[in-house]
Design a protein around this motif. Sequence first.
Motif, PDB file in Angstrom:
ATOM      1  N   LEU A   1      -0.212  -4.367 -10.586  1.00  0.00           N
ATOM      2  CA  LEU A   1       0.394  -5.032  -9.445  1.00  0.00           C
ATOM      3  C   LEU A   1       1.539  -4.175  -8.915  1.00  0.00           C
ATOM      4  O   LEU A   1       2.026  -3.272  -9.596  1.00  0.00           O
ATOM      5  N   VAL A   2       1.973  -4.482  -7.700  1.00  0.00           N
ATOM      6  CA  VAL A   2       3.089  -3.743  -7.111  1.00  0.00           C
ATOM      7  C   VAL A   2       4.367  -4.094  -7.876  1.00  0.00           C
ATOM      8  O   VAL A   2       4.697  -5.276  -8.034  1.00  0.00           O
ATOM      9  N   TRP A   3       5.051  -3.057  -8.346  1.00  0.00           N
ATOM     10  CA  TRP A   3       6.286  -3.236  -9.099  1.00  0.00           C
ATOM     11  C   TRP A   3       7.469  -3.230  -8.151  1.00  0.00           C
ATOM     12  O   TRP A   3       7.318  -3.003  -6.937  1.00  0.00           O
ATOM     13  N   ARG A   4       8.646  -3.465  -8.661  1.00  0.00           N
ATOM     14  CA  ARG A   4       9.852  -3.564  -7.854  1.00  0.00           C
ATOM     15  C   ARG A   4      10.120  -2.298  -7.041  1.00  0.00           C
ATOM     16  O   ARG A   4      10.682  -2.363  -5.948  1.00  0.00           O
ATOM     17  N   ASP A   5       9.734  -1.131  -7.568  1.00  0.00           N
ATOM     18  CA  ASP A   5       9.999   0.115  -6.841  1.00  0.00           C
ATOM     19  C   ASP A   5       8.876   0.477  -5.873  1.00  0.00           C
ATOM     20  O   ASP A   5       8.866   1.578  -5.327  1.00  0.00           O
ATOM     21  N   GLY A   6       7.916  -0.426  -5.666  1.00  0.00           N
ATOM     22  CA  GLY A   6       6.860  -0.211  -4.691  1.00  0.00           C
ATOM     23  C   GLY A   6       5.624   0.472  -5.225  1.00  0.00           C
ATOM     24  O   GLY A   6       4.626   0.609  -4.506  1.00  0.00           O
ATOM     25  N   LYS A   7       5.638   0.909  -6.492  1.00  0.00           N
ATOM     26  CA  LYS A   7       4.485   1.560  -7.093  1.00  0.00           C
ATOM     27  C   LYS A   7       3.601   0.544  -7.809  1.00  0.00           C
ATOM     28  O   LYS A   7       4.055  -0.549  -8.169  1.00  0.00           O
ATOM     29  N   ILE A   8       2.359   0.932  -8.012  1.00  0.00           N
ATOM     30  CA  ILE A   8       1.447   0.067  -8.752  1.00  0.00           C
ATOM     31  C   ILE A   8       1.676   0.257 -10.248  1.00  0.00           C
ATOM     32  O   ILE A   8       1.591   1.380 -10.757  1.00  0.00           O
ATOM     33  N   GLY A   9       1.950  -0.816 -10.950  1.00  0.00           N
ATOM     34  CA  GLY A   9       2.205  -0.736 -12.379  1.00  0.00           C
ATOM     35  C   GLY A   9       3.631  -0.293 -12.670  1.00  0.00           C
ATOM     36  O   GLY A   9       4.406   0.054 -11.768  1.00  0.00           O
ATOM     37  N   HIS A  10       3.970  -0.330 -13.959  1.00  0.00           N
ATOM     38  CA  HIS A  10       5.316   0.055 -14.390  1.00  0.00           C
ATOM     39  C   HIS A  10       5.255   0.593 -15.811  1.00  0.00           C
ATOM     40  O   HIS A  10       4.293   0.363 -16.541  1.00  0.00           O
ATOM     41  N   GLN A  11       6.308   1.287 -16.222  1.00  0.00           N
ATOM     42  CA  GLN A  11       6.404   1.803 -17.580  1.00  0.00           C
ATOM     43  C   GLN A  11       7.002   0.731 -18.487  1.00  0.00           C
ATOM     44  O   GLN A  11       8.012   0.112 -18.136  1.00  0.00           O
ATOM     45  N   TYR A  12       6.431   0.522 -19.639  1.00  0.00           N
ATOM     46  CA  TYR A  12       6.859  -0.527 -20.559  1.00  0.00           C
ATOM     47  C   TYR A  12       7.111   0.023 -21.962  1.00  0.00           C
ATOM     48  O   TYR A  12       7.370  -0.731 -22.894  1.00  0.00           O
ATOM     49  N   PHE A  13       7.087   1.353 -22.120  1.00  0.00           N
ATOM     50  CA  PHE A  13       7.150   1.941 -23.451  1.00  0.00           C
ATOM     51  C   PHE A  13       8.533   1.809 -24.097  1.00  0.00           C
ATOM     52  O   PHE A  13       8.651   1.876 -25.322  1.00  0.00           O
TER      53      PHE A  13
ATOM     54  N   ARG B   1       1.935  15.572 -23.473  1.00  0.00           N
ATOM     55  CA  ARG B   1       1.874  15.168 -22.067  1.00  0.00           C
ATOM     56  C   ARG B   1       0.457  15.338 -21.533  1.00  0.00           C
ATOM     57  O   ARG B   1      -0.168  16.382 -21.746  1.00  0.00           O
ATOM     58  N   ASN B   2      -0.008  14.313 -20.862  1.00  0.00           N
ATOM     59  CA  ASN B   2      -1.298  14.364 -20.178  1.00  0.00           C
ATOM     60  C   ASN B   2      -1.018  14.347 -18.684  1.00  0.00           C
ATOM     61  O   ASN B   2      -0.720  13.300 -18.106  1.00  0.00           O
ATOM     62  N   ASP B   3      -1.102  15.527 -18.039  1.00  0.00           N
ATOM     63  CA  ASP B   3      -0.755  15.633 -16.629  1.00  0.00           C
ATOM     64  C   ASP B   3      -1.751  14.928 -15.716  1.00  0.00           C
ATOM     65  O   ASP B   3      -1.458  14.713 -14.534  1.00  0.00           O
ATOM     66  N   ASN B   4      -2.910  14.568 -16.245  1.00  0.00           N
ATOM     67  CA  ASN B   4      -3.910  13.863 -15.435  1.00  0.00           C
ATOM     68  C   ASN B   4      -3.707  12.352 -15.468  1.00  0.00           C
ATOM     69  O   ASN B   4      -4.441  11.619 -14.808  1.00  0.00           O
ATOM     70  N   CYS B   5      -2.748  11.900 -16.231  1.00  0.00           N
ATOM     71  CA  CYS B   5      -2.510  10.461 -16.369  1.00  0.00           C
ATOM     72  C   CYS B   5      -1.344  10.065 -15.483  1.00  0.00           C
ATOM     73  O   CYS B   5      -0.188  10.049 -15.909  1.00  0.00           O
ATOM     74  N   GLU B   6      -1.630   9.793 -14.238  1.00  0.00           N
ATOM     75  CA  GLU B   6      -0.586   9.444 -13.285  1.00  0.00           C
ATOM     76  C   GLU B   6      -0.674   7.999 -12.820  1.00  0.00           C
ATOM     77  O   GLU B   6       0.284   7.470 -12.260  1.00  0.00           O
ATOM     78  N   GLU B   7      -1.813   7.361 -13.022  1.00  0.00           N
ATOM     79  CA  GLU B   7      -1.990   5.991 -12.558  1.00  0.00           C
ATOM     80  C   GLU B   7      -2.354   5.087 -13.721  1.00  0.00           C
ATOM     81  O   GLU B   7      -2.913   5.528 -14.731  1.00  0.00           O
ATOM     82  N   VAL B   8      -2.023   3.818 -13.561  1.00  0.00           N
ATOM     83  CA  VAL B   8      -2.354   2.847 -14.592  1.00  0.00           C
ATOM     84  C   VAL B   8      -3.839   2.518 -14.526  1.00  0.00           C
ATOM     85  O   VAL B   8      -4.504   2.729 -13.509  1.00  0.00           O
ATOM     86  N   ASP B   9      -4.367   1.987 -15.658  1.00  0.00           N
ATOM     87  CA  ASP B   9      -5.762   1.582 -15.668  1.00  0.00           C
ATOM     88  C   ASP B   9      -5.892   0.165 -15.111  1.00  0.00           C
ATOM     89  O   ASP B   9      -4.923  -0.406 -14.582  1.00  0.00           O
ATOM     90  N   ALA B  10      -7.071  -0.414 -15.243  1.00  0.00           N
ATOM     91  CA  ALA B  10      -7.329  -1.728 -14.650  1.00  0.00           C
ATOM     92  C   ALA B  10      -6.419  -2.804 -15.220  1.00  0.00           C
ATOM     93  O   ALA B  10      -6.125  -3.812 -14.565  1.00  0.00           O
ATOM     94  N   ALA B  11      -5.955  -2.604 -16.458  1.00  0.00           N
ATOM     95  CA  ALA B  11      -5.070  -3.581 -17.093  1.00  0.00           C
ATOM     96  C   ALA B  11      -3.596  -3.288 -16.831  1.00  0.00           C
ATOM     97  O   ALA B  11      -2.724  -4.001 -17.341  1.00  0.00           O
ATOM     98  N   GLY B  12      -3.322  -2.246 -16.045  1.00  0.00           N
ATOM     99  CA  GLY B  12      -1.939  -1.904 -15.756  1.00  0.00           C
ATOM    100  C   GLY B  12      -1.279  -1.085 -16.852  1.00  0.00           C
ATOM    101  O   GLY B  12      -0.051  -0.952 -16.874  1.00  0.00           O
ATOM    102  N   ARG B  13      -2.073  -0.487 -17.735  1.00  0.00           N
ATOM    103  CA  ARG B  13      -1.528   0.245 -18.877  1.00  0.00           C
ATOM    104  C   ARG B  13      -1.641   1.754 -18.681  1.00  0.00           C
ATOM    105  O   ARG B  13      -2.579   2.253 -18.070  1.00  0.00           O
TER     106      ARG B  13
END
Length: 584
Positions: free
Chosen positions: A556-568, A283-295
Amino acid sequence: MSAHLPPTQGPIPSSLAAGDAKRPPTANKLPGGGDHHHHPKKPGPSAAKLALASFLGVIVLLAADVSLAGAGAHRRLRRQYLHYVTSGDAHRASTDGGPPSWLSVPGYSNFTDDLLARWLAPGGAPCRDERTANISVAGLDAAAGRGEATELAAAEIHEFTFWAVDDAGRRRCLGGDYFEVDLSGESWKSRPPVVDRGDGSYSFRLQVAPRFAAGEFRLTIVLLFRSFEGLKFSSARFKHRAELRRIPLLFRPGNASLPALETCRAVDFEREAWSGRWTRLARNDNCEEVDAAGRYRCLEPEHQCEAPWCEGPLGALESNGWVYSAHCSFRLFKADAAWRCLDRKWLFFWGDSNHVDTIRNLLSFVLGVTDTSVVARRFDAVFRNPSGGPETVRITNVFNGHWNMSMNYLGLQSLRNRGFRQLLRSYFMSGDRVPDVVILNSGLHDGCYWTSVRAYAQGAEFAAQFWSGVLAKVRARGRNMPKVFYRTTVATGGYARDLGFNPSKMDAFNGVLVEKMKQHGVLTGGVIDNFDMTFPWHYDNRCNDGVHYGRAPARLVWRDGKIGHQYFVDLMLGHVLLNAICNG
């Protein structure tokens, strides 16, 4: 620890059960075959009376049986339940003190017939006709009511039974409710397998590996639909979606250990249903936001898995440490290994639009192909190793949501179109080659088309016969038989849990089509249980847009209102497919 089902009927009198109301006096045999009784006080019962007692005993037994679930379905359900609670080493480990083993789900026989019988079980009594309003969970409710966490031993399998009750707290005596059960901890998420016993009681099993036993767990039970209403055509009108329990649990690591998971082999895909879990290994606790590519590139790409939970680069999943395993663990592929596996193979996909996402993600995230513009509902293309190697792979995808690829909501009914059937056959009948691997899927569109389980079962029978006929023609041509897998349909998430393709319906449809395909000898490769893989992440829309788990990353804004989404979740499916393709 387990909570057992109390009997729904009083004990049958031993005299009736044995068909012997009164034992006749002892008779001494005399020479010549005569019977001489030693002055009995009462004469013994006549043969007619004994026969009558036996007959009444049978009637009592049949009445008790029919009153629970109707017809012969209850007997089959009872056998399945006994198979579930007594199958394999898992049950013995909890009863005879032997070493624990992994929780598993047994195969089901007569799945479609039993489902229809339970669905059509008659009412006529309050305990059958009243609606479920709550549940009673023996062995867990008492501690939860005091605000305490129940302590359980890690590694061991713990079975619990809960009862559906009506508004007045009375037990129901008919099944058919669909419960979503989730077991979650800081580094663990799983769907405990649930058995509907057909009499208003339900059983589930819990197990946590000692490696992940730290911290508090939550056992959540949601009543999504009642009385098979999730199987109705317009299921949104019947949604219940009530969270009935959120029970705190603690697992003690202890000294017990589980057998190490082995990397999946070809034989491991023969199981019809999986009981896996998602575990968090880093776990990387500093990784809370997506990068420029949404990843979410939280871990180094070469961050390695921890045995025995997986093998290979955990960072490649871009999950911030989460990985899926079942009765076996999966290898995560680097690009060069994936290309060596797929070199000169022909992969054929037939299913809903989730296939499109998975193919694109497999190409982009695993094989390193940057131009995936050709990947669409229907395409047939050859891809080359972008690193300059000589490897190639041919991938064909045919969308089955409709015979017209620009339309939707036919599903298996699309096979009724003659031209569509001819199109599918053409990939197996022309030229010197046939696909090496076939991935079939029923799809979400079936949930919107078929008006009942019975109608869907007829469509599934037609589909199984069609694909069986295709394979028969391949065999008659003397070509190598493809490895055919059924990839179960996803558990729709968030808002889509209530709709026509809700988890209750797709869970049932998965079981029906797997059974039909196996009966007709279609599944030469086995089953890939994507329903089990997606279920722990289907409660909201963080990992899905409702119906897709593999949408391309985007800032981009996802369905739940956050920027980006999990795709794993879909990336994991891509690696699971590679495990299936590359074994044998």
